[in-house]
Design a protein around this motif. Structure first.
Motif, PDB file in Angstrom:
ATOM      1  N   GLY A  44       0.761  -1.257   0.111  1.00 25.74           N
ATOM      2  CA  GLY A  44       0.131  -0.335   0.263  1.00 25.74           C
ATOM      3  C   GLY A  44       0.566   1.668  -0.154  1.00 25.74           C
ATOM      4  O   GLY A  44       0.572   2.740   1.021  1.00 25.74           O
ATOM      5  N   ASP A  69       1.258  -1.320  -4.896  1.00 27.01           N
ATOM      6  CA  ASP A  69       0.183  -0.618  -4.732  1.00 27.01           C
ATOM      7  C   ASP A  69      -0.893  -1.516  -5.772  1.00 27.01           C
ATOM      8  O   ASP A  69      -0.533  -1.083  -6.877  1.00 27.01           O
ATOM      9  N   ASP A 113      -3.465  -6.052  -5.941  1.00 30.10           N
ATOM     10  CA  ASP A 113      -4.267  -5.889  -4.894  1.00 30.10           C
ATOM     11  C   ASP A 113      -3.829  -7.137  -4.330  1.00 30.10           C
ATOM     12  O   ASP A 113      -3.787  -8.144  -4.533  1.00 30.10           O
ATOM     13  N   SER A 132       3.270   1.640   5.437  1.00 26.74           N
ATOM     14  CA  SER A 132       2.554   3.027   6.273  1.00 26.74           C
ATOM     15  C   SER A 132       1.145   3.277   6.150  1.00 26.74           C
ATOM     16  O   SER A 132       0.516   3.528   5.207  1.00 26.74           O
TER      17      SER A 132
HETATM   18  C1  LIG Z   1      -3.747   5.550   3.844  1.00 26.73           C
HETATM   19  S1  LIG Z   1      -3.062   5.831   2.189  1.00 26.73           S
HETATM   20  C2  LIG Z   1      -1.621   5.091   2.901  1.00 26.73           C
HETATM   21  C3  LIG Z   1      -0.322   5.207   1.223  1.00 26.73           C
HETATM   22  C4  LIG Z   1       1.360   5.759   2.070  1.00 26.73           C
HETATM   23  N1  LIG Z   1       1.555   4.193   2.374  1.00 26.73           N
HETATM   24  C5  LIG Z   1       1.843   6.590   2.882  1.00 26.73           C
HETATM   25  O1  LIG Z   1       1.944   6.297   4.094  1.00 26.73           O
HETATM   26  O2  LIG Z   1       1.784   7.925   2.580  1.00 26.73           O
HETATM   27  C6  LIG Z   1      -3.439   3.287   1.637  1.00 26.73           C
HETATM   28  C7  LIG Z   1      -2.713   2.832   0.427  1.00 26.73           C
HETATM   29  O3  LIG Z   1      -3.400   1.256   0.803  1.00 26.73           O
HETATM   30  C8  LIG Z   1      -3.399   1.331  -0.733  1.00 26.73           C
HETATM   31  N2  LIG Z   1      -3.722  -0.101  -0.925  1.00 26.73           N
HETATM   32  C9  LIG Z   1      -6.103  -0.468  -0.105  1.00 26.73           C
HETATM   33  N3  LIG Z   1      -5.885  -1.016  -0.295  1.00 26.73           N
HETATM   34  C10 LIG Z   1      -5.122  -1.686  -1.360  1.00 26.73           C
HETATM   35  C11 LIG Z   1      -5.023  -2.394  -1.467  1.00 26.73           C
HETATM   36  N4  LIG Z   1      -6.666  -3.854  -1.838  1.00 26.73           N
HETATM   37  N5  LIG Z   1      -4.181  -3.158  -2.528  1.00 26.73           N
HETATM   38  C12 LIG Z   1      -3.287  -2.294  -2.870  1.00 26.73           C
HETATM   39  N6  LIG Z   1      -2.795  -1.604  -1.888  1.00 26.73           N
HETATM   40  C13 LIG Z   1      -3.851  -1.088  -1.126  1.00 26.73           C
HETATM   41  C14 LIG Z   1      -4.182   3.496  -1.496  1.00 26.73           C
HETATM   42  O4  LIG Z   1      -3.806   2.613  -2.796  1.00 26.73           O
HETATM   43  C15 LIG Z   1      -3.303   3.787  -0.641  1.00 26.73           C
HETATM   44  O5  LIG Z   1      -2.507   4.066  -1.093  1.00 26.73           O
END
Ligand SMILES: C[S@@+](CC[C@H](N)C(=O)[O-])C[C@H]1O[C@@H](n2cnc3c(N)ncnc32)[C@H](O)[C@@H]1O
Length: 279
Positions: A44, A69, A113, A132
């Motif tokens: 993510g 992501d 995903d 994070s």
């Molecule tokens: C709150 S953001 C945090 C982003 C980054 N880690 C940061 O700290 O700035 C959550 C992240 O998780 C990704 N995400 C959520 N569900 C996901 C999934 N099922 N598979 C892959 N990525 C996912 C979102 O696209 C997003 O970039």
């Protein structure tokens, strides 16, 4: 689209970095002290904020990061943000090689995903799996499955800024407590991983890794927002009210009155978690 915009992630990045628990970060650095090379998977990853904060903590001058992501727009934004952060970058086939903070960091972007492709994204033998601001979106079942997958690789695990349910606004409002209860109910809905653990995610992570024989340490990483963070506070309050609105628990007049307040400070509780494999 994930619903997390590059602008929102950029707005919170400075606060995220200053809020991380320094003692836990030190433990992570100590665990990998003296290593020349490390393979790291960031789940993510968004625009790569976690890499920018974590890579400089680690001694290893050669680091191979896989940024995972499912949002292609964020992956594109990550490449731009890392290029802006680096002293210089180069392209080597599908890799972005980032030269920054005296380190050579090979970055591979992976659009996937996590729910569907967990085993696959961990790849072949990562030393560290990290994330994070992710795990409050995940369900307890996913967290158990995830911990099992990390343990099969005997990898270390480090995650920061998992929302833990603490919240305070200044000035206080009579609807704060009810709004928080509604927000917590919203947190415990399905965000793509089954019903989310929400604020119970830190306990679920600690329990899952301990049951696999890992040594688990935790630290607090609250957002302590003040005058200088006015824009973030305003956007946070707006997002919070929108989530509450979706629960249907508050009428428009109360929500409108709550949103109309100009807030000068806020606290949002988070937990950082470090889980190290048994010696
Ligand atoms: C709150 S953001 C945090 C982003 C980054 N880690 C940061 O700290 O700035 C959550 C992240 O998780 C990704 N995400 C959520 N569900 C996901 C999934 N099922 N598979 C892959 N990525 C996912 C979102 O696209 C997003 O970039």
């Amino acid at each position: 689209m994930s619903g997390f915009s590059p602008e929102w992630l950029s707005l919170r990045e400075g606060v995220d970095h200053r809020s991380r628990d320094a003692r836990l970060a030190g433990k992570l650095a100590l665990y990998f002290a003296g290593r020349d090379q490390l393979r790291i998977v960031d789940l993510g990853a968004g625009t790569g904020s976690n890499l920018r904060a974590t890579a400089p903590l680690l001694d290893a001058m050669q680091q191979q990061w896989t940024l995972v992501d499912y949002d292609p727009a964020l992956i594109e934004a990550a490449e731009r943000a890392l290029t802006a952060w680096a002293d210089r970058t180069e392209r080597v086939r599908e890799l972005l090689v980032v030269h920054a903070r005296g380190r050579r960091i090979e970055v591979r972007f992976r659009e996937a995903d996590l729910e569907a492709g967990l085993e696959d994204v961990l790849g072949a033998g990562p030393d560290l799996v990290t994330a994070s601001a992710l795990f409050d979106l995940c369900s307890p079942d996913f967290i158990d499955r995830f911990a099992g997958a990390v343990a099969r690789h005997k990898a270390a695990f480090y995650t920061v800024l998992t929302y833990n349910g603490e919240q305070a606004w200044t000035p206080a409002h009579t609807a704060d407590a009810g709004m928080l209860a509604a927000f917590t109910a919203h947190q415990r809905t399905d965000k793509g991983f089954g019903v989310s653990a929400g604020p119970d995610a830190p306990a679920a992570l600690a329990g899952a890794f301990r049951s696999l024989g890992y040594r688990v340490s935790e630290g607090n990483s609250p957002w302590l927002l003040g005058e200088a963070d006015r824009r973030l506070i305003a956007e946070l309050a707006e997002g919070f009210a929108a989530a509450v609105d979706e629960t249907g628990r508050f009428d428009a007049a109360t929500l409108g009155a709550w949103t109309a307040v100009t807030r000068t400070a806020a606290v949002v509780g988070h937990t950082d978690t470090l889980a190290l494999p048994a010696l």
